[in-house]
Design a protein around this motif. Structure first.
Motif, mmCIF file in Angstrom:
data_model
loop_
_atom_site.group_PDB
_atom_site.id
_atom_site.type_symbol
_atom_site.label_atom_id
_atom_site.label_comp_id
_atom_site.label_asym_id
_atom_site.label_seq_id
_atom_site.Cartn_x
_atom_site.Cartn_y
_atom_site.Cartn_z
ATOM 1 N N GLN B 10 29.461 17.291 -10.690
ATOM 2 C CA GLN B 10 30.757 17.434 -10.132
ATOM 3 C C GLN B 10 31.846 17.532 -11.324
ATOM 4 O OE1 GLN B 10 31.050 17.402 -6.956
ATOM 5 N NE2 GLN B 10 30.412 15.635 -5.992
ATOM 6 N N GLY B 14 36.357 12.330 -15.645
ATOM 7 C CA GLY B 14 35.523 11.280 -15.967
ATOM 8 C C GLY B 14 34.036 11.521 -15.657
ATOM 9 N N SER B 17 32.422 11.683 -19.023
ATOM 10 C CA SER B 17 32.570 10.473 -19.757
ATOM 11 C C SER B 17 31.324 9.336 -19.189
ATOM 12 C CB SER B 17 33.712 9.710 -19.884
ATOM 13 O OG SER B 17 33.879 9.163 -18.686
ATOM 14 N N ARG B 18 31.183 9.578 -17.736
ATOM 15 C CA ARG B 18 29.931 8.953 -17.193
ATOM 16 C C ARG B 18 28.754 9.226 -17.916
ATOM 17 N NH1 ARG B 18 32.037 6.367 -12.443
ATOM 18 N NH2 ARG B 18 33.967 7.695 -11.656
ATOM 19 N N ARG B 26 22.934 3.134 -23.226
ATOM 20 C CA ARG B 26 21.507 2.981 -23.253
ATOM 21 C C ARG B 26 20.808 3.176 -24.612
ATOM 22 N NH1 ARG B 26 19.745 1.027 -18.487
ATOM 23 N NH2 ARG B 26 21.279 1.192 -16.651
ATOM 24 N N VAL B 43 31.971 22.721 -9.737
ATOM 25 C CA VAL B 43 30.621 22.245 -10.295
ATOM 26 C C VAL B 43 30.785 22.696 -11.744
ATOM 27 C CG1 VAL B 43 28.111 22.370 -10.247
ATOM 28 C CG2 VAL B 43 29.610 22.462 -7.967
ATOM 29 N N GLU B 58 11.805 10.858 -19.433
ATOM 30 C CA GLU B 58 11.902 10.428 -18.088
ATOM 31 C C GLU B 58 13.050 9.533 -17.613
ATOM 32 O OE1 GLU B 58 7.855 8.906 -16.826
ATOM 33 O OE2 GLU B 58 9.068 7.855 -14.865
ATOM 34 N N GLN B 59 13.120 8.547 -18.462
ATOM 35 C CA GLN B 59 14.547 7.541 -18.188
ATOM 36 C C GLN B 59 15.827 8.261 -18.126
ATOM 37 O OE1 GLN B 59 15.658 4.286 -17.402
ATOM 38 N NE2 GLN B 59 13.323 4.239 -16.516
ATOM 39 N N LYS B 62 15.923 10.449 -14.991
ATOM 40 C CA LYS B 62 16.340 9.467 -13.788
ATOM 41 C C LYS B 62 17.945 8.623 -13.979
ATOM 42 C CE LYS B 62 11.642 7.737 -13.004
ATOM 43 N NZ LYS B 62 10.812 6.495 -13.380
ATOM 44 N N GLN B 63 18.086 8.452 -15.005
ATOM 45 C CA GLN B 63 19.443 7.715 -15.242
ATOM 46 C C GLN B 63 20.500 8.565 -15.016
ATOM 47 O OE1 GLN B 63 20.229 4.778 -15.540
ATOM 48 N NE2 GLN B 63 18.550 3.640 -16.284
ATOM 49 N N LYS B 66 20.860 9.300 -11.277
ATOM 50 C CA LYS B 66 21.290 8.112 -10.747
ATOM 51 C C LYS B 66 23.037 8.255 -10.678
ATOM 52 C CE LYS B 66 21.106 3.117 -11.120
ATOM 53 N NZ LYS B 66 20.227 1.964 -11.792
ATOM 54 N N ILE B 68 26.461 9.081 -9.870
ATOM 55 C CA ILE B 68 26.873 9.728 -8.547
ATOM 56 C C ILE B 68 27.456 11.114 -8.618
ATOM 57 C CG2 ILE B 68 28.396 9.314 -6.557
ATOM 58 C CD1 ILE B 68 26.193 7.046 -6.694
ATOM 59 N N ASP B 69 28.009 11.443 -9.875
ATOM 60 C CA ASP B 69 28.701 12.679 -9.792
ATOM 61 C C ASP B 69 27.651 13.938 -10.308
ATOM 62 O OD1 ASP B 69 31.207 12.014 -9.274
ATOM 63 O OD2 ASP B 69 31.694 11.489 -11.425
ATOM 64 N N VAL B 70 26.543 13.356 -10.609
ATOM 65 C CA VAL B 70 25.368 14.347 -11.222
ATOM 66 C C VAL B 70 24.576 15.043 -9.782
ATOM 67 C CG1 VAL B 70 23.115 14.703 -12.439
ATOM 68 C CG2 VAL B 70 24.957 13.496 -13.483
ATOM 69 N N ILE B 71 24.559 16.509 -9.678
ATOM 70 C CA ILE B 71 23.987 16.968 -8.750
ATOM 71 C C ILE B 71 22.501 17.307 -8.974
ATOM 72 C CG2 ILE B 71 24.312 19.037 -7.372
ATOM 73 C CD1 ILE B 71 27.173 19.260 -8.251
#
Lengths: 566, 160
Positions: B10, B14, B17-18, B26, B43, B58-59, B62-63, B66, B68-71
């Protein structure tokens, strides 16, 4: 459509979500909202420190399964809440935290009580928002509740600039929330379920390893059904305690660093490990390459990132635990290959082996005459409450003794900071739980160190009649760190001796609560009885054996079979 | 191993930066990161070059999912893909080397975008390996300044 203020819209949203209680602390940036709250039927509790507000909302959420709500002002109000937000995040607790913010025009100007709380909490919230357009306020609130409570739950923070809250806006009707970027997978893949069940049928030494996910998804009944149907022993993480009845003969209690001997041995020797809503935390696994080395691993979790993060998984099942367990149960019910009595017979030698381990080294402690052993306090508390109480804990030895010696039979009866390990959690969380269940006994098991981290909340408990009981296991030490120093640092007790500790009995009185003290073993039962019968907030000060340790213990970095025993 | 991820997210304050916070928090690596709006102005598309073993990639995937802003997250380096990077190089161009610089730029199909009495500024696009090659060739002549965009990448369209 008639326009309402942002404050009114927020309250309408909270009512729409069924929020009856919120915990908070006012300030300039949220004064409008507090003004509006006065006329609403939502019960707002004034805490004594913002960390307490968020922990109380967290305790309320854990005890009820509903979303907990906290309201903090901008700047220091918001930053004081951060530890508690991170606590909820690590344990996947659904919260909506509302923070005030300076008016939009002042953001970025280093205004009075301005802080970038959205930036600060980005890594410790499931999601967060700064509402910069009044027309997005209502939809943001609704989305926040949806995010907090669905999928893998977690805290969501909404930062509310003062002028947005004061603005006029319309209140659109609520529609079903659909987000294209967020679609948690609830239903398990049937192919994976069948693979998992077939692996189950082949196993000779299966173990169910369950975590907080079982409680979050209210899957305890389905889990008990599966364990009993397949006669599989069960071990729980700290967060999973209560997800399976602690008094069930298949329960071997907690595993990991302070887990039972039987739990750690059976995981190490198992040929099939079924992890349900658990995340292979380092406190559970110990040295990774020695964790369940012979086992095929099935992992049920709603969060794909939990799967194969620390331990390679053979059969991943991304789903809500309740749905996945239900699907496994029905697979067995429908399968012609499944014969309950045959499987019980097949697992009999394994269950006998597990029982042998448990009989060899049960959880125990040495009695020492009149001296109060903390384990005895917890056992007595368990007996006198009949296991029918909500227990919160602080963090450290008090937490581990509770986990070991209190038999949790029901979900949502142990509220404890597992992931973050936050001292100061127990008292405010107990207040939150007591507000949700005023008729239930709620006890915070504390240490003399951790109780002092949020002891100011005794005033909140008194003000709102949250008659919680606090049991302090008082050894004048920061006991868990002292235990490590005793074992691994040549007894050099650096910064763990509490040379000055308040008189907790007098302190209770100062808050208008009741203080009781037990100095000998005989006094333990009368003190607990009196506390349970007293219609007030009560502090019980148990003067315990000073250098008692928590055992078994797996030293950091060791395999979980390398336990130091009592 | 090196991986090139294409991340649709999206276009909100911010959101970037997420993603970067996730990597730093991580302990994942970012070799380069390039982000701009797509045809849909709501977008953004981010091309992110990272490295790690299969478990780490893979992590990371997946991360990222996870958030919310990633499509959408695609590891374009899993299949056939084209990648391009652009570089602006200010290279010394004195009487003795001016012609040599131009020849090199020509070989790499670069363009001169700014000229001064003592330097050329040149623009070169290509996969990372080509950019590295041209830098290696120009370095002995004297590079004064260099700005790289980082890689952008696109999966190749299916042949059938």
């Amino acid at each position: 459509m008639s326009k309402i203020t942002g404050s009114q819209a927020i309250i309408k949203c909270l009512q729409e979500e069924g929020v009856d209680t919120i915990f908070g602390f006012p300030g300039g940036a949220v004064i409008d909202l507090y003004d509006e709250l006065m006329d609403s039927d939502i019960h707002d509790l004034l805490v004594r420190h913002e960390q307490g507000a968020v922990h109380a909302a967290d305790g309320y959420a854990r005890a009820t399964g509903k979303v907990g709500v906290a309201l903090l002002t901008s700047g220091p109000g918001a930053t004081n809440g951060v530890t508690a937000i991170a606590t909820a995040y690590m344990d996947s607790i659904p919260l909506v935290v509302l923070t005030g913010q300076v008016p939009r025009a002042l953001i970025g100007n280093d205004a009075f009580q301005e802080v970038d709380i959205v930036g600060i909490t980005r890594p410790c919230t499931k999601h967060n928002y700064l509402v910069s357009d009044p027309n997005e306020l209502v939809s943001t609130l609704r989305e926040a509740f949806y995010l907090a409570s669905s999928g893998r739950p977690g805290p969501v923070l909404i930062d509310l600039p003062k002028d947005v809250v004061a603005a006029k806006m319309s209140f659109p009707e609520k529609k079903e929330i659909k987000m294209k970027t967020y679609q948690p997978n609830i239903e398990p893949h049937p192919g994976q379920i069948s693979k998992a069940c077939k692996a189950f049928l082949k196993a000779k030494r299966p173990v169910l390893y369950i975590g907080g996910g079982v409680i979050l998804s209210n899957a305890n009944k389905e889990l008990t059904e599966l364990a009993e149907k397949t006669q599989t022993p069960v071990t729980m993480t700290l967060m999973g305690l209560g997800g399976f009845p602690g008094t069930n003969p298949l329960s071997m209690g907690m595993l990991g660093m302070h887990g039972s001997y039987a739990s750690n041995m059976m995981v190490a020797k198992s040929d099939l490990l079924i992890a349900v809503g658990a995340r292979f935390d380092d406190r559970v696994t110990g040295r990774l390459d020695a964790f369940a080395p012979h086992a095929k691993i099935i992992h049920i979790d709603i969060d794909p990132t939990s799967i194969s993060k620390n331990v390679e998984v053979d059969i991943p099942i991304v789903a809500d635990c309740k749905y996945a367990l239900r699907a496994m149960n029905s697979w067995f019910d429908d399968s012609k290959d499944f014969d309950a009595s045959a499987i019980a017979e097949k697992h009999q030698p394994w269950l006998e082996q597990v029982k042998e381990w448990n009989d060899k080294h049960p959880l125990s402690y040495h009695d020492e005459g009149d001296i109060i052993k903390p384990q005895f306090v917890i056992e007595t508390m368990n007996r006198l409450t009949g296991g029918d109480a909500i227990i919160t804990t602080e963090v450290g030895q008090n937490q581990m003794w509770t986990a070991q010696f209190y038999k949790f039979n029901d979900p949502r009866t142990l509220l404890t900071s597992g992931g973050l390990g936050t001292m100061g959690y127990g008292l405010p969380a107990a207040i939150g739980a007591k507000m949700a269940f005023p008729d239930k006994t709620v006890i915070d098991v504390a240490g003399d160190g951790s109780i002092q981290m949020n002891i100011q909340e005794l005033a909140t408990a008194k003000q709102y009649g949250a008659k919680v009981k606090v049991a302090i296991l008082n050894n004048n030490y920061l006991g868990m760190v002292r235990q490590w120093q005793e074992l691994f640092y040549n007894k050099r007790y650096s910064a763990t001796v509490m040379e000055v500790t308040p008189d907790f009995v007098e302190l209770a009185k100062a808050y208008g609560a009741v203080g009781l003290r037990a100095k000998t073993k005989d006094e333990v039962e009368p003190v607990i009885k009196e506390a349970l019968e007293t219609d007030n907030v009560v502090i019980m000060d148990f003067v315990i054996s000073r250098e008692e340790g928590v055992f078994p213990m797996v030293p950091a970095g060791k395999a979980t079979t390398e336990m130091l025993l009592v | 191993m090196k991986h090139t991820l294409s991340v649709l997210l999206q276009n909100k304050p911010g959101a970037l930066s997420r993603v970067t916070g996730l990597f730093s928090g991580r302990g994942f690596n970012i070799e380069s990161l390039c982000v701009a709006e797509t045809l849909d102005s709501k977008v953004s598309c981010m091309t992110l070059v990272t490295h790690g073993d299969d478990g780490i990639i893979e992590q990371i995937t997946k991360q990222l999912h996870k958030l919310i802003d990633v499509i959408k997250v695609t590891d374009v380096s899993e299949g056939e893909f084209v990648e391009r990077e652009m570089v602006l190089i200010r290279v010394k161009a004195e009487n003795t080397t001016r012609a040599e610089v131009l020849r090199v730029i020509d070989i790499f199909r670069g363009k001169v975008v700014d000229v001064s009495p003592a330097s050329y500024s040149v623009e070169i696009t290509g996969p990372e390996s080509k950019i590295n090659a041209v830098i290696d060739i120009l370095r002995p002549i004297g590079i004064k300044e260099i700005i790289r965009t980082g890689t952008i990448a696109m999966a190749r369209a299916p042949k059938k």
